[in-house]
Design a protein around this motif. Structure first.
Motif, short mmCIF file in Angstrom:
data_model
loop_
_atom_site.label_atom_id
_atom_site.label_comp_id
_atom_site.label_asym_id
_atom_site.label_seq_id
_atom_site.Cartn_x
_atom_site.Cartn_y
_atom_site.Cartn_z
N ASP A 67 -4.51 -0.90 13.64
CA ASP A 67 -3.94 -2.55 13.84
C ASP A 67 -2.66 -3.04 13.45
N PRO A 68 -1.72 -2.89 14.43
CA PRO A 68 -0.82 -3.49 13.89
C PRO A 68 -0.70 -4.31 12.73
N GLU A 69 -1.31 -5.58 13.18
CA GLU A 69 -0.96 -7.11 12.32
C GLU A 69 -1.57 -6.25 10.75
N GLN A 70 -2.18 -5.24 11.01
CA GLN A 70 -3.36 -4.58 9.14
C GLN A 70 -2.05 -4.31 9.07
N ALA A 71 -1.72 -3.12 9.70
CA ALA A 71 -0.51 -1.69 9.13
C ALA A 71 0.66 -2.74 8.96
N GLY A 72 1.17 -3.72 8.87
CA GLY A 72 2.14 -4.51 8.53
C GLY A 72 2.24 -4.91 7.54
N THR A 73 1.45 -5.38 6.95
CA THR A 73 0.70 -5.90 5.80
C THR A 73 0.11 -5.30 4.87
N LEU A 74 -0.15 -3.81 5.49
CA LEU A 74 -0.39 -3.19 4.58
C LEU A 74 0.91 -2.40 3.82
N VAL A 75 1.59 -2.67 4.53
CA VAL A 75 3.84 -1.85 4.38
C VAL A 75 3.90 -3.21 3.07
N GLU A 76 3.40 -4.12 3.98
CA GLU A 76 3.88 -5.38 2.50
C GLU A 76 3.24 -5.78 1.60
N ARG A 77 1.93 -5.26 1.53
CA ARG A 77 1.42 -5.19 0.31
C ARG A 77 1.63 -3.76 -1.05
N ALA A 78 1.84 -2.45 -0.25
CA ALA A 78 2.16 -1.91 -1.09
C ALA A 78 3.53 -2.26 -1.70
N ARG A 79 4.48 -2.37 -0.94
CA ARG A 79 5.96 -2.97 -1.64
C ARG A 79 6.30 -4.39 -2.41
N ALA A 80 5.03 -4.87 -2.09
CA ALA A 80 5.23 -5.80 -3.30
C ALA A 80 4.22 -5.75 -4.43
N GLU A 81 3.20 -4.99 -4.52
CA GLU A 81 2.36 -4.29 -5.41
C GLU A 81 3.05 -3.37 -6.78
N LEU A 82 3.39 -2.52 -6.01
CA LEU A 82 4.66 -0.99 -6.66
C LEU A 82 5.65 -1.51 -6.75
N GLY A 83 6.01 -2.76 -6.24
CA GLY A 83 7.43 -2.59 -5.97
C GLY A 83 8.68 -1.61 -5.97
N GLY A 84 7.94 -1.53 -4.38
CA GLY A 84 9.46 -0.76 -3.65
C GLY A 84 7.96 0.00 -2.48
#
Length: 257
Positions: A67-84
């Motif tokens: 799902d493109p929307e979930q993939a986009g959210t996944l990338v943003e969450r990874a960046r936010a929760e792990l600092g990059g």
């Protein structure tokens, strides 16, 4: 080892099998790891706990990468929760074995949607960040099936062939931004994904057709992924690296007798 110290990696489909081994290998090299899963929350959390027990840092993130929307959210969450985010490993995949003549349209479409669609969606989601940083490594987990034929594997093989072509084109488009894109092509690895191929005789007939006479382990594949993600592979892009015990050198069409 600390070759990936200060790096953050996102591994899709990382709750088990090859994805799990990749997450552990990247963490062992010093990376913080986002462990993506679609439905196996307990197994993904177990991977996180194993990384943390060894002194690393990880987080489990649910998303359907098809799902493109979930993939986009996944990338943003990874960046936010792990600092990059510095490394993306597109590993999530499924198979629907069957002959072309009798295959339901929904089956081959689902394989393409998850296997190739997941690669496309997550790559597109991370590109803007990597391009802005003028750095990053994308590793797509393909298969030797994408370069060979095997009875009953048409949908899976086609999805992996698409990943191979996409890897080369993506590497070309991102090279000027210093972002590397490569693919790792495992051969036969005894995971749940290839259980159907091994069911008849435990894989003995297939093993006889592999020059090294052994199946790959998830850890062997993971170590190659960690190498490609790291600084020792900084001049590699657009490459398709086989980890197959020599199988592609001799593998013909069909299936074991």
């Amino acid at each position: 080892m600390t070759k990936l110290a200060g790096q953050v990696a996102l591994v899709t489909g990382a709750s088990r099998g090859i994805g799990r081994a990749i997450a552990l290998a990247l963490a062992d090299d010093g990376a913080h790891v986002a462990v993506n899963y679609r439905s196996r929350a307990d197994e993904a959390q177990a991977v996180v706990e194993e990384i943390e027990k060894a002194g690393g840092k990880a987080v489990a993130l649910a998303a359907d990468v098809a799902d493109p929307e979930q993939a986009g959210t996944l990338v943003e969450r990874a960046r936010a929760e792990l600092g990059g985010l510095h490394i993306l490993v597109n590993n999530a995949g499924i198979t629907r074995d069957g002959l072309i003549y009798t295959m339901a349209p929904a089956d081959w479409l689902e394989v393409m949607r998850v296997n190739f669609g997941g690669v496309f969606n997550c790559t597109q989601a991370v590109m803007g960040h990597f391009m802005a940083e003028r750095a990053g490594a994308i590793i797509n987990i393909s298969s030797v099936m994408g370069e060979r034929a095997w009875t009953g594997e048409s949908a899976y093989a086609a999805s992996k062939g698409a990943i191979n072509a996409f890897t080369r084109n993506c590497a070309l488009e991102l090279a000027r931004f210093k972002v590397r894109v490569n693919a790792v092509l495992p051969g036969f690895v005894p995971t749940d994904l290839v259980g159907g191929l091994l069911a008849r005789d435990g894989g003995k007939a297939i093993k006889r057709r592999i020059p090294l006479r052994e199946f790959a382990t998830p850890e062997q594949v993971a170590r190659v992924v960690a190498f490609v993600a790291g600084p020792d592979a900084e001049y590699m892009t657009g490459e398709l690296l086989r980890v197959d015990g020599g199988a592609a050198a001799v593998l013909g069409t069909g299936r074991p007798d």
